[in-house]
Enzyme design. Sequence first.
Site, PDB file in Angstrom:
ATOM      1  N   LYS A  63      26.069  36.925  -4.618  1.00  0.00           N
ATOM      2  CA  LYS A  63      24.613  36.985  -4.516  1.00  0.00           C
ATOM      3  C   LYS A  63      24.037  35.966  -3.531  1.00  0.00           C
ATOM      4  O   LYS A  63      22.929  36.150  -3.017  1.00  0.00           O
ATOM      5  CB  LYS A  63      23.993  36.762  -5.896  1.00  0.00           C
ATOM      6  CG  LYS A  63      24.260  37.863  -6.900  1.00  0.00           C
ATOM      7  CD  LYS A  63      23.403  39.083  -6.634  1.00  0.00           C
ATOM      8  CE  LYS A  63      23.448  40.070  -7.786  1.00  0.00           C
ATOM      9  NZ  LYS A  63      22.556  41.216  -7.574  1.00  0.00           N
ATOM     10  N   SER A  88      19.823  38.609 -13.948  1.00  0.00           N
ATOM     11  CA  SER A  88      20.680  38.405 -15.110  1.00  0.00           C
ATOM     12  C   SER A  88      21.461  37.105 -14.979  1.00  0.00           C
ATOM     13  O   SER A  88      22.251  36.758 -15.848  1.00  0.00           O
ATOM     14  CB  SER A  88      21.651  39.583 -15.271  1.00  0.00           C
ATOM     15  OG  SER A  88      22.435  39.743 -14.105  1.00  0.00           O
TER      16      SER A  88
END
Length: 342
Positions: A63, A88
């Site tokens: 990410k 999340s």
Amino acid sequence: ELPGRRVPIDCSMTISSVRVAAERLRAVGARPTPVLRSDWVDATAGCACYLKAEHLQRTGSFKYRGATNAVAGLDAASAALGVVCHSSGNHGAALAAAAAERGVPCCVVVPRTTPGAKIDNMRRYGARVVLCEPTQSARSETAAAEAAAMGGAAFVHPYDDAAVLAGQGTIGLELAEELPQLDAVLVPVSGGGMVGGIAVALHALRPGVRVIAVEPKGKGLGRCLALSQRVLDPEAANGALDTIADAIRTKCLGPTPWAAASQLLDPAVLSVDDDQIRAAMRVALLELKQVVEPAGALTLAALLSPAFKQLREEHQLRHVAAIVCGGNVDLETLFLHARTGP
């Protein structure tokens, strides 16, 4: 081109944006992640396997690539107001790190079910963490409210964002450069930012490479691809998948990654259940000497599955990469999953 894949009219601008993202990552000192090998995994999977170690990326997951590209692309006035996301866990930590590098504030909205290790990771990189209910609507509404409270902070979506997609696509650039012999790459899928970005990059650079999505059991992406329908059940799409892979519980691909994935992904989708994920976490720990989170073990679980054997034999796959997407897992969860399962 692979049979049955519709080729976009023009990918040149998109691959160009992936190259820009790679330059931005180099500018902040990010380096390509290593590729791990294991004789045991090769023998069990029946082919040469190349494990792309994104769990060793900064902040512990892939990410960081997309978040860094998105923050770097903001103009000075927008960046000064700060950035907001819902996550999340892994995207939140990545956005916090990217914001800290640019010296701007960051707020992350996370489901209250998020593991403590991931919340700690986000705070360690400087994020202000706000908890919400574990639904897509609650995440979106809370993030919008926080952005407004900050005076109009930029919202960086975890997957439905062109800049994020381009950042994740840099994984595909690295694979194309380092592993020209590849026949296929297995990519874990949640909202689709990584699989869409990698598919675009490899389509431009190595169009013969099959990009195969790996999902937690119950997601149903294969049916979506077969029907050319992004969302099969709008009401159920607001919930989360029931899987131990907490990082990839999103049920549907976002519109932006779907536009690429629906055209470029292999129609075959590999699904793995919780027991297969637990077994793969143990293999990573014992054979590879690597700590990975449940989502990070997804593609390894797929490589070791009977379904992959059938796919490998059908398409004569000899060289296959697998993305190990993350390693942010608390010790209790790691030990629990490493001790249990078949």
